[in-house]
Scaffold this active site. Structure first.
Site, PDB file in Angstrom:
ATOM      1  N   GLU A 145       0.857  -1.181   0.000  1.00  0.00           N
ATOM      2  CA  GLU A 145       0.000   0.000   0.000  1.00  0.00           C
ATOM      3  C   GLU A 145       0.894   1.231   0.000  1.00  0.00           C
ATOM      4  OE1 GLU A 145      -3.663   1.034   2.315  1.00  0.00           O
ATOM      5  OE2 GLU A 145      -3.367  -0.988   3.081  1.00  0.00           O
ATOM      6  N   ASP A 164      -6.230   8.791   9.173  1.00  0.00           N
ATOM      7  CA  ASP A 164      -4.880   8.441   9.613  1.00  0.00           C
ATOM      8  C   ASP A 164      -4.574   8.942  11.010  1.00  0.00           C
ATOM      9  OD1 ASP A 164      -4.083   7.122   7.247  1.00  0.00           O
ATOM     10  OD2 ASP A 164      -3.836   9.057   6.257  1.00  0.00           O
TER      11      ASP A 164
END
Length: 264
Positions: A49, A60
């Site tokens: 990724e 995040d």
């Protein structure tokens, strides 16, 4: 490289659990990102990724947010990220999955974005802020360019929504192990052990589990619970940003090898 779906199919036939490390493109710098892709691939990553740095990364946690901020402060752009993918993807066994927020896609135009990333060699996409209700146009564009759009299932999702996401997701289903943002945690949420069988009842697609996996023991636990893939982000990003670029790359290599051994 093979597509995400094909790669998972071959892993399943071999009885293997996929290792899916995440790194933020451009942190600590673009050259290190390019080297990291090769090192992760050699260390046993089955997919990689690659996060496109974004100014408002809602999904995040602090480690990846800080990495994105550092990359953006150096002026890292999507075009630079894709140039790296273009150069290295043919040297890798692991397909590259681009992790990006929706705004850059919308800004460039959905079809134009998909054409651009597919031409660079990207094989799959994760768009954490793309709701299912707005995903059809993106899904159609991704499919037309040979890209797998991987959708996320939250632990709080009701059964009907889980079924709809599982049906629409391509490549694999990204099961979020905890509520909240990404980030290494000291233990894997036990609820994942309950969610995996629930997902199995509605789909035969591969299931990758992410958000919060920080060490080999947790990765092994997820495999034992039945995960087809283990996604490790913040713990990799943190190591890559520690010390000099060479020290960070060495730490990532050792960590990735230990994760691969744990789920072998």
């Amino acid at each position: 490289m093979t597509s995400v779906s094909e790669r998972f199919r071959s892993l399943k036939q071999a009885g293997q659990c996929a290792l899916i490390p995440f790194i933020t493109a451009g942190d600590p710098d673009l050259e290190t990102t390019e080297q990291a892709l090769k090192i992760l691939d050699a260390a046993g990553a089955d997919f990689i990724e690659l996060g496109v740095p974004y100014s408002d990364p809602l999904a995040d946690g602090p480690t990846i947010q800080a990495a994105a901020t550092r990359a953006l402060s150096r002026g890292v752009t999507l075009e630079q990220v894709l140039a790296i993918v273009q150069r290295v993807h043919g040297q890798l066994t692991a397909p590259i999955i681009l992790f990006t927020y929706y705004n850059p896609i919308f800004y460039r135009g959905i079809d134009a974005f998909m054409a651009q990333v597919a031409a660079a060699g990207v094989k799959g996409l994760v768009i954490p802020d793309l709701p299912l209700e707005e995903s059809q146009m993106v899904l159609d564009a991704a499919t037309s360019h040979g890209l797998d759009l991987i959708l996320l299932v939250a632990p709080t999702s009701p059964t009907e929504r889980i079924e709809a996401i599982a049906k629409a997701s391509q490549g694999f289903i990204y099961l979020v192990s905890v509520t909240g943002v990404t980030g290494a945690r000291t233990s894997v949420a036990s609820r994942v052990g309950e969610l995996l069988p629930k997902l199995r009842q509605v789909t035969d697609k591969p299931i990758g589990v992410g958000f919060g996996v920080s060490d080999p023991a947790q990765a092994r636990q997820l495999k034992e619970w039945g995960a087809d893939g283990v996604i490790v982000g913040s713990a990799v990003v943190k190591r890559l940003a520690t010390g000099t670029p060479a020290e960070g790359l060495a730490a990532v290599k050792e960590f990735c090898e230990s994760l691969k051994e744990a789920i072998a």
